[in-house]
Design an enzyme around this catalytic site. Structure first.
Site, PDB file in Angstrom:
ATOM      1  N   SER A 219     105.436   4.718   7.219  1.00  0.00           N
ATOM      2  CA  SER A 219     104.318   4.731   6.328  1.00  0.00           C
ATOM      3  C   SER A 219     103.208   5.350   6.792  1.00  0.00           C
ATOM      4  O   SER A 219     103.263   6.724   7.175  1.00  0.00           O
ATOM      5  CB  SER A 219     104.133   3.280   6.087  1.00  0.00           C
TER       6      SER A 219
ATOM      7  N   ASP B 266     111.408   1.518  -2.926  1.00  0.00           N
ATOM      8  CA  ASP B 266     109.976   1.457  -2.561  1.00  0.00           C
ATOM      9  C   ASP B 266     109.155   1.067  -3.674  1.00  0.00           C
ATOM     10  O   ASP B 266     108.917   1.994  -4.537  1.00  0.00           O
ATOM     11  CB  ASP B 266     109.487   2.503  -1.693  1.00  0.00           C
TER      12      ASP B 266
ATOM     13  N   HIS C  28     110.066  -0.763   0.784  1.00  0.00           N
ATOM     14  CA  HIS C  28     108.975  -0.051   1.516  1.00  0.00           C
ATOM     15  C   HIS C  28     109.447  -0.247   3.142  1.00  0.00           C
ATOM     16  O   HIS C  28     109.350   0.383   4.176  1.00  0.00           O
ATOM     17  CB  HIS C  28     107.740  -0.503   1.185  1.00  0.00           C
TER      18      HIS C  28
END
Length: 263
Positions: free
Chosen positions: A82, A213, A241
């Protein structure tokens, strides 16, 4: 570490810490490899507060220091999740010879020759106004211009990040997340000359698409990939995610394949 073992270095995403990698780190160590999960500044167990960290460079300092300290001849496999992809990019630009490969797991992956914040800006443009759900915005007490941090809420964690992860991992996250900043207004994020083809662009990059995700969806991840033609792409079926929690075994297998390919 056994002879021939690789050294993996992990960087977490917004609000998280080294703790989120515990399943993957344990599996890699059991397989004879070295695995280091880092807390970025003011994250995880790092002693700094969010208001004390004023830039992406300061936030990424634990990674930059770790890569700089790598033994002569040692080449690391960096794994960023991320927001952690931005920290990876800084380390790759500064120490390209110390990085065997950089793995971007559903991550912000900048493109050489474009400004650092391009993928983060696109993500923020795409999300709906209510994306952060029950998260809390916190005004930081700084001596500079006012800045904010976000504390990810339990509902957001459950529905957008950990939606396919074991409930124990979601519970752990609700206990351990800290306020985090994405540094989108940091001047470094607008610098189109920062990431060069000769340094950042010379490091082998692999993007891992988390197929389920609910935060950064597949379309957004593919958009990021398209900015950097030639980047290797792998898919993690059924991964949310937080792929290190929802698909730890599959993630480990992919990382080992990548490490064996890029020495």
């Amino acid at each position: 570490m056994e002879d021939g073992g690789k050294h993996f270095v992990f960087v977490h995403g917004l609000g998280h810490g080294a703790w989120c990698w515990y399943r993957v780190v344990a599996a890699l160590r059991a397989a004879g490899h070295r695995a280091t999960a880092l807390d970025m500044a003011a994250a995880g167990a790092h002693p700094a507060r969010a208001d004390e960290v004023g830039s992406l460079e300061e936030y990424s300092r634990p990674l930059l220091d770790a890569v700089a300290a790598a033994a002569p001849g040692e080449r690391l496999v960096l794994v960023g999740h991320s927001l952690g992809g931005l920290s990876l990019a800084l380390a790759m630009e500064r120490f390209p010879d110390k990085v065997a490969a950089a793995v971007f797991l559903a991550a912000c992956m900048p493109a050489a020759g474009k400004h650092m914040g391009i993928t983060l800006e696109e993500f923020m443009r795409r999300i709906k106004p209510d994306f952060f759900m029950d998260s809390k915005t916190i005004v930081l007490n700084t001596n500079q211009e006012p800045r904010t941090a976000v504390l990810l809420g339990p509902k957001l964690l459950a529905e957008k990040l950990y939606n396919r992860s074991p409930p124990e991992d979601l519970t752990l996250a609700t206990m351990l997340v800290r306020p985090g900043t994405n540094y989108i207004d940091d001047p470094i994020m607008k610098d189109e000359t920062l990431l060069t083809e000769g340094n950042y662009g010379s490091v082998k990059r692999v993007f891992l698409v988390a197929m389920d995700d609910a935060s950064s969806d597949e379309e957004m991840q593919r958009w990021t990939i398209d900015l950097s033609p030639g980047v290797e792409v792998e898919e993690l079926a059924g991964a949310d995610h937080m792929a290190m929690c929802s698909k730890p075994r599959e993630l480990c297998d992919l990382l080992l394949r990548i490490a064996a390919k890029y020495d």
